[in-house]
Design a protein around this motif. Structure first.
Motif, mmCIF file in Angstrom:
data_model
loop_
_atom_site.group_PDB
_atom_site.id
_atom_site.type_symbol
_atom_site.label_atom_id
_atom_site.label_comp_id
_atom_site.label_asym_id
_atom_site.label_seq_id
_atom_site.Cartn_x
_atom_site.Cartn_y
_atom_site.Cartn_z
ATOM 1 N N LYS A 1 -4.489 3.492 2.454
ATOM 2 C CA LYS A 1 -3.755 3.178 3.696
ATOM 3 C C LYS A 1 -3.306 1.717 3.695
ATOM 4 O O LYS A 1 -2.163 1.399 4.063
ATOM 5 N N THR A 2 -4.185 0.817 3.247
ATOM 6 C CA THR A 2 -3.826 -0.604 3.188
ATOM 7 C C THR A 2 -2.620 -0.816 2.274
ATOM 8 O O THR A 2 -1.678 -1.547 2.603
ATOM 9 N N ALA A 3 -2.658 -0.165 1.098
ATOM 10 C CA ALA A 3 -1.571 -0.324 0.131
ATOM 11 C C ALA A 3 -0.258 0.226 0.665
ATOM 12 O O ALA A 3 0.807 -0.384 0.508
ATOM 13 N N LEU A 4 -0.331 1.374 1.312
ATOM 14 C CA LEU A 4 0.902 1.983 1.825
ATOM 15 C C LEU A 4 1.462 1.212 3.020
ATOM 16 O O LEU A 4 2.682 1.200 3.253
ATOM 17 N N ASP A 5 0.586 0.569 3.758
ATOM 18 C CA ASP A 5 1.034 -0.224 4.917
ATOM 19 C C ASP A 5 1.519 -1.617 4.512
ATOM 20 O O ASP A 5 2.177 -2.297 5.299
ATOM 21 N N ASP A 6 1.180 -2.041 3.314
ATOM 22 C CA ASP A 6 1.550 -3.389 2.854
ATOM 23 C C ASP A 6 3.036 -3.406 2.482
ATOM 24 O O ASP A 6 3.446 -2.809 1.489
ATOM 25 N N VAL A 7 3.836 -4.103 3.265
ATOM 26 C CA VAL A 7 5.291 -4.081 3.067
ATOM 27 C C VAL A 7 5.693 -4.768 1.762
ATOM 28 O O VAL A 7 6.797 -4.540 1.248
ATOM 29 N N GLU A 8 4.831 -5.613 1.226
ATOM 30 C CA GLU A 8 5.146 -6.291 -0.031
ATOM 31 C C GLU A 8 4.865 -5.413 -1.254
ATOM 32 O O GLU A 8 5.302 -5.726 -2.355
ATOM 33 N N VAL A 9 4.144 -4.319 -1.039
ATOM 34 C CA VAL A 9 3.749 -3.450 -2.147
ATOM 35 C C VAL A 9 4.752 -2.312 -2.307
ATOM 36 O O VAL A 9 5.064 -1.602 -1.346
ATOM 37 N N ASN A 10 5.254 -2.135 -3.546
ATOM 38 C CA ASN A 10 6.216 -1.068 -3.842
ATOM 39 C C ASN A 10 5.602 0.095 -4.616
ATOM 40 O O ASN A 10 6.186 1.175 -4.673
ATOM 41 N N SER A 11 4.452 -0.149 -5.231
ATOM 42 C CA SER A 11 3.777 0.907 -5.994
ATOM 43 C C SER A 11 2.285 0.596 -6.050
ATOM 44 O O SER A 11 1.861 -0.529 -5.774
ATOM 45 N N VAL A 12 1.490 1.627 -6.423
ATOM 46 C CA VAL A 12 0.028 1.522 -6.370
ATOM 47 C C VAL A 12 -0.567 2.009 -7.695
ATOM 48 O O VAL A 12 -0.088 2.987 -8.272
ATOM 49 N N VAL A 13 -1.613 1.337 -8.142
ATOM 50 C CA VAL A 13 -2.383 1.770 -9.321
ATOM 51 C C VAL A 13 -3.829 1.993 -8.896
ATOM 52 O O VAL A 13 -4.416 1.154 -8.197
ATOM 53 N N ILE A 14 -4.386 3.137 -9.314
ATOM 54 C CA ILE A 14 -5.810 3.414 -9.071
ATOM 55 C C ILE A 14 -6.535 3.385 -10.411
ATOM 56 O O ILE A 14 -6.116 4.055 -11.368
ATOM 57 N N CYS A 15 -7.617 2.606 -10.491
ATOM 58 C CA CYS A 15 -8.402 2.506 -11.720
ATOM 59 C C CYS A 15 -9.881 2.500 -11.366
ATOM 60 O O CYS A 15 -10.254 2.512 -10.186
ATOM 61 N N GLY A 16 -10.727 2.478 -12.367
ATOM 62 C CA GLY A 16 -12.172 2.372 -12.159
ATOM 63 C C GLY A 16 -12.694 1.114 -12.822
ATOM 64 O O GLY A 16 -12.135 0.646 -13.810
ATOM 65 N N GLN A 17 -13.766 0.573 -12.292
ATOM 66 C CA GLN A 17 -14.317 -0.648 -12.883
ATOM 67 C C GLN A 17 -15.077 -0.339 -14.172
ATOM 68 O O GLN A 17 -15.457 0.806 -14.426
ATOM 69 N N ASN A 18 -15.284 -1.348 -14.986
ATOM 70 C CA ASN A 18 -16.077 -1.272 -16.213
ATOM 71 C C ASN A 18 -15.554 -0.245 -17.214
ATOM 72 O O ASN A 18 -16.328 0.410 -17.920
#
Length: 713
Positions: free
Chosen positions: A37-54
């Motif tokens: 939701k934060t990423a989609l609401d962020d007007v400066e963000v045009n695309s999103v990447v989901i990853c895992g740590q380590n």
């Protein structure tokens, strides 16, 4: 949990954080919902990447939450929200994306994977199906045949195969997150209509009915009573024949049935039991956590028969140096050829270099002077093995571990022949040793904890499921097998046929009934074991030995030269094939035997076969727990699932006993003990009675009562 950050100015990066595999716990799911939701609401963000740590994307659901009330956001709406997003969402897959982890990635619009990553939907191995859209989305990408294979087997696939199947879009050998961020920026302005998998049609072959009929027939045959593979086929059939929304409803219905089933409970129990046995303990309470294994680099195998060859292959494939010793020239030559073929076939199958150069061969024990660990796999003869241990004690360096592959003999007797009995331990492999997963690590009364820890660690390095057990005749697996086999013979004496006994056990879920298995392993093998115990009396068919009931049927077949498959006849006949066929000779033989001993023939039903074979085996398992030979019910169950073909969806003998009900097990044993007072092992053991008197607690509570029982004995 999930961390949100912005990278390259316009890309929102969501990092899953739940070590070690970033499982989708309630906190992680909530974190994904919030950060998306934060990423989609962020007007400066045009695309999103989901990853895992380590370096790990996601190992799927948090299995520790199974059986507890659902908390946190459900997975399905969360994935649907990601797929419905108006900004491209890219999954950066490193390490693994399994189960719910892959379903999460399938909800993303693009998938970038590291070339060494693996993906899969292994829910079927836990008695479940992929129920967060996996059964509906995957076939829309891969087509139905591939999806049927992946989902009904639960196998993991490499990133290279995943690319061929269209599960992932691109591979990288470099930093996966960097590659995904770069890719996300490049597709920021592109339409997402074609990237939402749920909106795609499911590609179907012309003869859809024939495809599913064949798939159902295949899983019913291979699953042997497991219901999850069948439900997986039904879910995929819904994907092919129903709109996506209705397919999801069908997936949910099927999952609801599976989730509360006894089979799912059994498979999940087996999952945790496999991990529990790695934290081994012995009756004194000592644990290997405080006993570090010693490094093992150079190993040796003595005796290159079937078992020795398999052990040699296992060691070499694990990257260890092996000195393979066979005293006679012809068997050594044959072993070299066989081992070479096994290693080459294994290398081709796994796509790696052959391990041939790790093995050196010798006919002399002196070649073992500098090895760290020896595994002897010579003929199962106590005097021969005692002599060998004396020789090894003289030849090997003082700190070398001396291991025996014996399946029944006394570890302490062998250790007494060594100058360092604390370095002697049993490593009981199962044939074929390079394939079978189970390893019984048998500690004697003088085996040091360091020795046991080293053997357990070596087993892990070989890819085995290692279980530490105490020293008694037959240890755990073969000791329990003996009454199971004997009851099968007694049933033949009383009127059953090999086909009846085997069909009942195979319907229960065993790959082979006990008589087909006897023919496969060799009737002569069982005869040698009984001969070593002093039970064989050639030329006689008396039915009492050592003061108790005995069936000489196996001995009589041995005397007829009927050893099983290797001679073309045993309990069945084999007409130039491995297919077991009923044998009219055996029927006549059984009729004559019964008449000679004045045995009344009666009708025996399947329920009696199950109860007498399985409940006696279970009762012996309780005795083993009572004596401290195995530390807990999980140890017994893992041994039987991984070494003796016990159907995994039934959890193992001790778990099955808890499902049937300990009171019923006790009552039926008492019934059969009254009917057959000359069979001592039908007498219910003390631990079983104590558990019933304690209200038949669940299997994970048994250890408390086991400890109390042991302290009273």
């Amino acid at each position: 949990m999930a961390r949100y950050s912005r990278v390259s100015d316009t890309v929102g990066l969501i990092t899953l954080q739940n070590p070690p595999v970033n499982a989708l716990s309630a906190a992680v799911r909530q974190g994904i919902v919030d950060t998306v939701k934060t990423a989609l609401d962020d007007v400066e963000v045009n695309s999103v990447v989901i990853c895992g740590q380590n370096g790990v994307f996601c190992g799927g659901a948090d299995i520790r939450e199974f059986g507890t009330p659902m908390t946190g956001p459900p997975l399905v709406p969360m994935i649907h929200a990601i797929e419905a997003a108006n900004k491209p969402v890219v999954a950066a897959i490193e390490g693994i994306a399994l189960g719910g982890g892959l379903e999460l990635a399938l909800g993303c619009h693009y998938r970038i994977a590291h070339s060494k990553a693996k993906v899969g939907l292994p829910e079927v191995t836990l008695g479940l199906l992929p129920a967060a859209g996996g059964s509906q989305r995957l076939p829309r990408l891969t087509g139905l045949p591939a999806a049927l294979d992946l989902i009904t087997t639960g196998r993991h696939v490499t990133a290279v195969e995943a690319l061929k199947l269209s599960i992932v879009d691109h591979l990288t050998d470099h930093n996966t997150v960097d590659a995904a961020v770069k890719f996300a920026k490049s597709v920021a302005e592109q339409s997402l209509d074609a990237r939402r998998i749920s909106t795609r049609p499911c590609p179907c072959p012309p003869d859809l009915d024939a495809l599913f009929e064949a798939a159902m027939q295949k899983v019913r045959q291979s699953a042997r009573g497991a219901i999850a593979p069948v439900a997986c086929v039904q879910a995929l059939q819904a994907a092919a024949t129903l709109p996506y929304a209705r397919g999801m409803e069908r997936e949910k219905e099927l999952m609801a049935t599976l989730f509360t089933s006894g089979q799912a409970r059994a498979l999940q129990y087996s999952f945790f039991a496999q991990r529990a046995v790695a934290r081994w303990s012995i009756p004194s309470g000592a644990r290997w956590d405080g006993s570090k294994p010693r490094p093992v680099l150079k190993t040796a195998v003595i005796g290159l028969g079937t078992m020795g060859r398999g052990i040699t292959v296992s060691l070499a494939q694990a990257g260890l140096s092996v000195v393979a010793v066979e005293a006679q020239e012809k068997p050594l030559r044959e072993a070299k050829q066989a081992i070479s073929g096994m290693l080459q076939r294994g290398a081709q199958r796994r796509g790696v270099a052959s391990a041939l150069d790790r093995i050196t061969y010798s006919q002399k024990l002196q070649a073992l002077a500098d090895v760290d660990l020896v595994i002897e796999a010579v003929f199962e003869d106590l005097e021969l093995k005692k002599q060998l241990f004396q020789q090894l004690s003289a030849v090997c360096k003082p700190g070398a571990f001396l291991c025996t592959n014996t399946s029944t003999l006394d570890i302490d007797v062998l250790a007494s022949q060594s100058r360092h009995p604390e370095l002697v331990v049993g490593m009981h492999f199962f044939a074929p040793a390079h394939v079978m997963k189970l390893l019984e690590v048998v500690y004697g009364s003088r085996s040091s904890l360091e020795t046991v820890a080293t053997a357990m660690n070596l087993g892990k390095k070989l890819g085995k499921v290692s279980v530490a057990v105490g020293n008694c005749r037959g240890f755990v697996g073969n000791r329990m097998l003996k009454p199971y086999m004997e009851q099968g013979l007694f049933l033949l004496e009383e009127g059953a046929t090999p086909q009846l006994v085997d069909s009942v056990l195979e319907e229960f879920g065993f790959a082979m009934g006990l008589f087909r298995m006897s023919d496969l392993s060799g009737i002569d093998v069982g005869w040698r074991v009984r001969k070593a115990e002093g039970l064989v009396q050639p030329g006689t068919s008396t039915r009492v030995r050592n003061g108790r009931r005995y069936s000489p049927l196996g001995d009589l077949l041995y005397e007829q030269g009927r050893f099983g498959q290797k001679t073309g006849c045993g309990w069945y006949r084999y007409d130039n094939s491995r297919e077991a066929r009923p044998d009219s000779w055996l029927y006549s033989f059984l009729e004559e035997y019964r008449a000679r001993h004045h045995l009344a023939v009666r009708r025996i039903d399947g329920q009696e076969v199950l109860e007498r074979c399985l409940y006696t085996l279970i009762n012996e398992g309780f005795r083993i727990l009572e004596e401290g030979i195995a530390a807990g019910p999980e140890d017994v169950d893992v041994i039987y699932v991984f070494g003796y073909g016990w159907p995994k969806h039934r959890g193992g003998p001790m778990f099955y006993a808890s499902m049937v009900g300990l009171t019923k097990i006790l009552e039926r044993l008492e019934h059969y003990q009254q009917a057959h007072p000359d069979v001592p092992y039908l007498q219910p053991c003390v631990l079983l009675r104590r558990l019933v008197d304690s209200g038949s607690p669940p299997v994970h509570k048994w250890r408390e009562i086991i400890q109390k029982t042991c302290s009273h004995l």
